[in-house]
Design a protein around this motif. Structure first.
Motif, mmCIF file in Angstrom:
data_model
loop_
_atom_site.group_PDB
_atom_site.id
_atom_site.type_symbol
_atom_site.label_atom_id
_atom_site.label_comp_id
_atom_site.label_asym_id
_atom_site.label_seq_id
_atom_site.Cartn_x
_atom_site.Cartn_y
_atom_site.Cartn_z
ATOM 1 N N GLY A 279 -10.183 -4.281 -15.278
ATOM 2 C CA GLY A 279 -9.043 -4.987 -15.831
ATOM 3 C C GLY A 279 -7.905 -5.146 -14.856
ATOM 4 N N GLY A 280 -8.074 -4.585 -13.646
ATOM 5 C CA GLY A 280 -7.071 -4.770 -12.607
ATOM 6 C C GLY A 280 -5.981 -3.730 -12.574
ATOM 7 N N HIS A 281 -6.037 -2.733 -13.476
ATOM 8 C CA HIS A 281 -5.010 -1.697 -13.467
ATOM 9 C C HIS A 281 -5.239 -0.749 -12.296
ATOM 10 C CE1 HIS A 281 -1.876 0.876 -15.026
ATOM 11 N NE2 HIS A 281 -2.685 1.918 -14.928
ATOM 12 N N SER A 282 -4.152 -0.333 -11.666
ATOM 13 C CA SER A 282 -4.256 0.560 -10.509
ATOM 14 C C SER A 282 -3.296 1.723 -10.660
ATOM 15 C CB SER A 282 -3.943 -0.202 -9.214
ATOM 16 O OG SER A 282 -3.996 0.671 -8.098
ATOM 17 N N TYR A 283 -3.822 2.916 -10.583
ATOM 18 C CA TYR A 283 -2.998 4.115 -10.538
ATOM 19 C C TYR A 283 -2.528 4.346 -9.106
ATOM 20 C CZ TYR A 283 -4.590 5.487 -15.204
ATOM 21 O OH TYR A 283 -4.843 5.532 -16.550
ATOM 22 N N ARG A 284 -1.364 4.976 -8.963
ATOM 23 C CA ARG A 284 -0.871 5.419 -7.658
ATOM 24 C C ARG A 284 -0.910 4.283 -6.628
ATOM 25 N NH1 ARG A 284 -4.064 9.346 -9.877
ATOM 26 N NH2 ARG A 284 -5.887 8.735 -8.655
ATOM 27 N N GLN A 285 -0.067 3.305 -6.815
ATOM 28 C CA GLN A 285 -0.065 2.141 -5.944
ATOM 29 C C GLN A 285 0.620 2.408 -4.602
ATOM 30 O OE1 GLN A 285 1.099 -1.529 -7.851
ATOM 31 N NE2 GLN A 285 0.304 -0.878 -9.834
ATOM 32 N N ARG A 286 1.546 3.366 -4.566
ATOM 33 C CA ARG A 286 2.264 3.659 -3.323
ATOM 34 C C ARG A 286 1.592 4.809 -2.577
ATOM 35 N NH1 ARG A 286 6.763 5.859 -3.759
ATOM 36 N NH2 ARG A 286 6.802 6.443 -5.956
ATOM 37 N N SER A 287 1.685 4.781 -1.245
ATOM 38 C CA SER A 287 1.051 5.822 -0.431
ATOM 39 C C SER A 287 1.665 7.190 -0.698
ATOM 40 C CB SER A 287 1.147 5.473 1.055
ATOM 41 O OG SER A 287 2.493 5.208 1.437
ATOM 42 N N GLY A 288 2.983 7.233 -0.980
ATOM 43 C CA GLY A 288 3.606 8.508 -1.310
ATOM 44 C C GLY A 288 3.028 9.114 -2.573
ATOM 45 N N GLU A 289 2.720 8.265 -3.548
ATOM 46 C CA GLU A 289 2.097 8.742 -4.790
ATOM 47 C C GLU A 289 0.705 9.293 -4.518
ATOM 48 O OE1 GLU A 289 3.857 5.894 -8.286
ATOM 49 O OE2 GLU A 289 2.392 5.018 -6.923
ATOM 50 N N ARG A 290 -0.012 8.650 -3.628
ATOM 51 C CA ARG A 290 -1.377 9.112 -3.321
ATOM 52 C C ARG A 290 -1.360 10.440 -2.557
ATOM 53 N NH1 ARG A 290 -2.067 3.396 -3.053
ATOM 54 N NH2 ARG A 290 -1.657 3.246 -0.817
ATOM 55 N N LEU A 291 -0.393 10.602 -1.673
ATOM 56 C CA LEU A 291 -0.263 11.879 -0.966
ATOM 57 C C LEU A 291 0.135 12.989 -1.934
ATOM 58 C CD1 LEU A 291 1.435 10.739 2.358
ATOM 59 C CD2 LEU A 291 -0.800 11.821 2.138
ATOM 60 N N ARG A 292 0.998 12.659 -2.892
ATOM 61 C CA ARG A 292 1.357 13.653 -3.912
ATOM 62 C C ARG A 292 0.125 14.076 -4.715
ATOM 63 N NH1 ARG A 292 3.268 10.719 -8.298
ATOM 64 N NH2 ARG A 292 1.104 11.006 -8.964
#
Length: 345
Positions: A279-292
């Motif tokens: 459906g195109g939804h994406s969690y953690r779109q920013r790199s800072g969120e992914r590092l967290r």
């Protein structure tokens, strides 16, 4: 029992063992490093003691031996599925104490994470005999003592290498018999590092529960700087000894689309699109969120479920980051931020 062997004697043992074992250890790839005219140290099959790089930390972990970068799961031939095969030989795997702890965390993920064991991981894992490098000093990016992964007794043999040979302590009768006729008795017992160059204060030291740590960390502005710094290359995860994420691809052969294979390939929570959903939804779109997310998984979530931190303090992610982002420094910042929230209450 311990033995002292020269390089010549070790090579004779390796020649005999290679009939029944793949001997896997850190090797030097000349000119294959991250910068021009630098080398790369990664795991490969060795036939002589001189090939083993024991005096330097490998850039990549022993994980790739039992969880290969690209692994064929099965081949499909029209209506037939054929399970992939592996080398029938056992594996003698040289690794440091922190990596032995890392192996236990991989076991948690692939063998104890739900009701089903991972068949492809298990068939390689069962072949492994562990040869531990003695590690008494560490390197400037190591924080294994803080993670309590600097010592272990979970090995089959322990080795102290020198330019001329090695002292070996045995806990496996099968390997002791293979080495026995080639060495002389010694009093060697492995020693372990007692103190790293720095001590890491962990989030759990605040006394907060795992859920409280997550609640106070998600959305915290301390991760905003990594939106600018992180280039989303995934080097931190490919060098990590405990990251276990992968993607699955079907490869159709060009000659006949009815023939092909299913592969799984290392992937990374740091890479954009990894957490995309239907459906195109994406969690953690920013790199800072992914590092967290990665930090919480390594330092909080895994321990809550399995009892041990996923991170083993090897420091390879710090060593490999092209932007010089330090995971250990990030953990320290999180701990400090959590303490500040407590003082503000």
């Amino acid at each position: 029992m311990s033995l002292s062997l020269t390089n010549g004697a070790l090579n004779e043992v390796f020649e005999t063992l290679s009939r029944h074992y793949r001997i896997m250890a850190p090797v030097r790839i000349v000119g294959g490093g991250r910068f021009s005219d630098t080398d790369n140290i990664q795991y490969g099959e060795v036939s002589t003691a001189e090939e083993i790089v024991w005096e330097e930390k490998s850039h990549f972990s022993p994980k790739e031996v039992i969880a290969p970068i690209t692994q064929t799961l099965f081949q499909f031939h029209e209506g037939q599925l054929i399970t992939s095969s592996v080398d029938r030989r056992k594996i003698l795997l040289f690794m440091r104490p922190c990596d032995i702890h890392g192996l236990r965390q991989l076991d948690n993920m692939f063998l104890k994470n739900g009701d089903n064991e991972d068949f492809y991981y298990k068939r390689l894992r069962e072949k492994v005999k562990v040869a531990m490098f003695e590690c008494k000093t560490g390197w400037d990016s190591c924080f294994c003592v803080s993670m309590n992964t600097h010592e272990t007794s979970d090995y089959d043999i322990a080795c102290r290498f020198s330019e001329s040979g090695a002292d070996i302590h045995f806990q496996c009768n099968e390997l002791r018999e293979a080495f026995a006729e080639h060495g002389t008795e010694s009093n060697f017992k492995p020693e372990f590092i007692k103190e790293n160059q720095f001590t890491l204060k962990l989030p759990e030291s605040t006394g907060l529960s795992a859920q409280e740590i997550r609640d106070r960390t998600i959305g915290h502005p301390l991760f905003d700087e990594y939106d600018r710094r992180c280039v989303e290359c995934g080097r931190c995860t490919t060098s990590c000894g405990t990251c276990s994420c992968y993607s699955v691809n079907d490869v159709h052969y060009t000659e006949n689309a009815n023939f092909g294979e299913r592969q799984r390939i290392w992937s990374s929570c740091i890479i954009p699109g990894f957490s995309d959903m239907a459906g195109g939804h994406s969690y953690r779109q920013r790199s800072g969120e992914r590092l967290r997310y990665r930090l919480l998984h390594k330092m909080v979530d895994h321990k809550e479920r399995f009892g041990d931190h996923m991170c083993v303090g090897c420091g390879r992610c710090d060593d490999r980051c092209p932007q010089y982002i330090s995971f250990s420094n990030m953990v320290s910042k999180v701990t400090t931020a959590l303490e500040e929230t407590q003082h503000a209450e």
